[in-house]
Write an enzyme that holds these catalytic residues in place. Structure first.
Site, PDB file in Angstrom:
ATOM      1  N   SER A 203       4.473   1.223 -10.741  1.00  0.00           N
ATOM      2  CA  SER A 203       3.984  -0.014 -10.120  1.00  0.00           C
ATOM      3  C   SER A 203       5.143  -0.916  -9.738  1.00  0.00           C
ATOM      4  O   SER A 203       5.111  -1.596  -8.722  1.00  0.00           O
ATOM      5  CB  SER A 203       3.026  -0.735 -11.061  1.00  0.00           C
ATOM      6  OG  SER A 203       3.733  -1.280 -12.149  1.00  0.00           O
ATOM      7  N   ARG A 207       5.202  -1.592  -5.847  1.00  0.00           N
ATOM      8  CA  ARG A 207       4.857  -2.960  -5.412  1.00  0.00           C
ATOM      9  C   ARG A 207       5.836  -3.439  -4.332  1.00  0.00           C
ATOM     10  O   ARG A 207       5.425  -3.900  -3.266  1.00  0.00           O
ATOM     11  CB  ARG A 207       4.901  -3.914  -6.601  1.00  0.00           C
ATOM     12  CG  ARG A 207       4.670  -5.364  -6.232  1.00  0.00           C
ATOM     13  CD  ARG A 207       4.746  -6.271  -7.413  1.00  0.00           C
ATOM     14  NE  ARG A 207       3.691  -5.981  -8.387  1.00  0.00           N
ATOM     15  CZ  ARG A 207       3.871  -5.360  -9.530  1.00  0.00           C
ATOM     16  NH1 ARG A 207       5.092  -4.959  -9.866  1.00  0.00           N
ATOM     17  NH2 ARG A 207       2.878  -5.137 -10.351  1.00  0.00           N
ATOM     18  N   ASN A 211       4.932  -3.740  -0.193  1.00  0.00           N
ATOM     19  CA  ASN A 211       5.075  -5.007   0.516  1.00  0.00           C
ATOM     20  C   ASN A 211       6.024  -4.886   1.700  1.00  0.00           C
ATOM     21  O   ASN A 211       5.747  -5.373   2.793  1.00  0.00           O
ATOM     22  CB  ASN A 211       5.584  -6.090  -0.444  1.00  0.00           C
ATOM     23  CG  ASN A 211       4.461  -6.756  -1.197  1.00  0.00           C
ATOM     24  OD1 ASN A 211       3.771  -7.605  -0.663  1.00  0.00           O
ATOM     25  ND2 ASN A 211       4.247  -6.332  -2.433  1.00  0.00           N
TER      26      ASN A 211
END
Lengths: 274, 156
Positions: A203, A207, A211
């Site tokens: 994660s 992440r 993005n």
């Protein structure tokens, strides 16, 4: 562009082309995982941004004075104090390596993310002049780049777990936390710990990657508007591009900050017994 | 979204950059920050100390001033007392001298008066004798009556 002499690429071709890495094999990677391939563009821009980041920090550090600081030194000091105070509040223990790593990660990721602000066609076009046909300039929009860093954080977590708790203590914790010390619970505990470490690392990397990849894709779509060479497309490109770039400033800084904070949080967790 | 060996390159770079920052960036900046904090703390402490020193000095100066004023007052009182005493002494002395002078004068005056009386008495006696002589020339011999005359003189 390879198809430049024949005909203008379609929108799909344009996007796909822009999402293709410059690989060490010279052609697109076929398998999902192939350890024999390097993404040369990611490595180059990652090194360039890392070099720029530590060069600027080093310049400030080399000329640092305890007297009245200049503006540049003051700016770096603000950054250092921010990271130091965050590290102090999260990691309870020896921070001689952790705090500098957090600072490096923040500035490095910030610079890599900021590559998104360059026009999507600028560096690929320059590359084409030198015969480089594929190039992606945002290293954090490459899963290898972000997972590389998050695995680095995972290794630090393991190192500090063993350093703080001892190898035996850590293994004991792997089997007895979070549910308790009972032989029946050992497999469950161990599975939970493995899931936790994997989830944290994946994660953490995903992440940032998600993005930046999404941000890059939106920039490409906006660039497509301009490439229609119509009045509406031009103004659409200017308007949407401006808006998204301004919004993206927030994402770039925020994601860099989140990546740094999670680095500190995960390493901080390694310092605390369950 | 493919994974490849770039990951390991990034992993290595991650540690190299972290090491570089730990070695060459972090310590000088932290030293500078700590030194500056120390300098500011020292400066503030010095300012505080100067303030208390000033208060001390002011208190001392006012103490000294008060002491000087007190001692001056004391001095003046002493001088006044001494002057009064000296004056009194002088007055007493003068009184004594005057009294002595008066006494001496009185004594002298008394002596003079006594002498004058004596002389007068002598004179009166002589006059009386002369008168008497003149009266009694014919009938009284001065030598014969000398005893009588001296007796008379002493009774005067």
């Amino acid at each position: 562009m390879a198809s430049g002499t024949e005909s203008a690429p379609t929108a799909g071709e344009y996007i796909v082309h822009h999402l293709a890495h410059l690989t060490s094999t010279g052609h697109k990677q076929e398998a999902v995982i192939d350890w024999s391939v390097f993404n040369l563009d990611t490595i180059f821009w990652s090194l360039a941004m890392g070099g720029l980041a530590i060069f600027l920090l080093w310049r400030a550090a080399a000329k640092a004075t305890s007297g009245v600081p200049g503006r540049f030194q003051a700016a770096v000091e603000i950054l250092v104090e921010m990271v130091e105070s965050q590290a102090k509040s999260i990691v309870h223990g020896d921070r001689t390596f952790i705090a500098p790593v957090a600072l490096t990660v923040f500035v490095w990721v910030l610079f890599m993310n900021a590559m998104d602000f360059f026009p999507v066609d600028l560096f690929p076009r320059i590359g084409e002049l030198f015969g480089i046909h594929y190039q992606r300039v945002v290293p954090t929009a490459d899963l290898n780049g972000t997972l590389g860093m998050s695995i680095g954080v995972l290794l630090l977590c393991i190192y500090y777990n063993i350093k703080i708790k001892g190898a035996g203590g850590w293994i004991h914790e792997l089997f007895t936390a979070p549910f308790g010390n009972h032989p029946l619970l050992y497999p469950v505990n161990f599975a939970m710990q493995m899931i936790e470490f994997t989830a944290k690392t994946v994660s953490h990397g995903m992440r940032l990657f998600g993005n930046m990849y999404a941000g890059e894709l939106v920039f490409m779509l906006i660039a497509l508007m301009g490439s229609t060479a119509t009045v509406a497309g031009f103004f659409g490109h200017v308007f949407a591009g401006t808006l998204w770039a301004i919004f993206h400033i927030l994402i770039v800084v925020l994601q860099a900050f989140i990546f740094m904070m999670l680095t500190l949080v995960y390493i901080g967790q390694a310092h605390e017994a369950h | 979204m493919n994974l490849n060996a770039t990951l390991f390159a990034q992993l290595t770079v991650f540690f190299i950059l972290g090491w570089f920052t730990m070695k060459f960036v972090w310590p000088p900046i932290m030293t500078a920050l700590d030194d500056r904090a120390q300098k500011i703390a020292d400066g503030l402490a010095a300012a505080d100390k100067a303030k208390t020193d000033l208060a001390h000095a002011e208190k001392k100066a006012s103490d000294e001033l008060r002491k000087a004023r007190e001692s001056a007052a004391e001095f003046r009182t002493g001088a006044e007392k001494q002057a009064t005493a000296t004056l009194e002494e002088a007055r007493v002395e003068a009184g004594k001298i005057i009294a002595a002078a008066r006494e001496a004068a009185e004594g002298e005056a008394a002596a003079a008066s006594q002498r004058a009386k004596e002389a007068l008495r002598e004179h009166v006696a002589q006059l009386a004798v002369a008168g008497a002589e003149k009266i009694l020339r014919k009938e009284i011999n001065a030598q014969v009556h000398a005893d009588l005359l001296s007796q008379l003189k002493s009774e005067l």
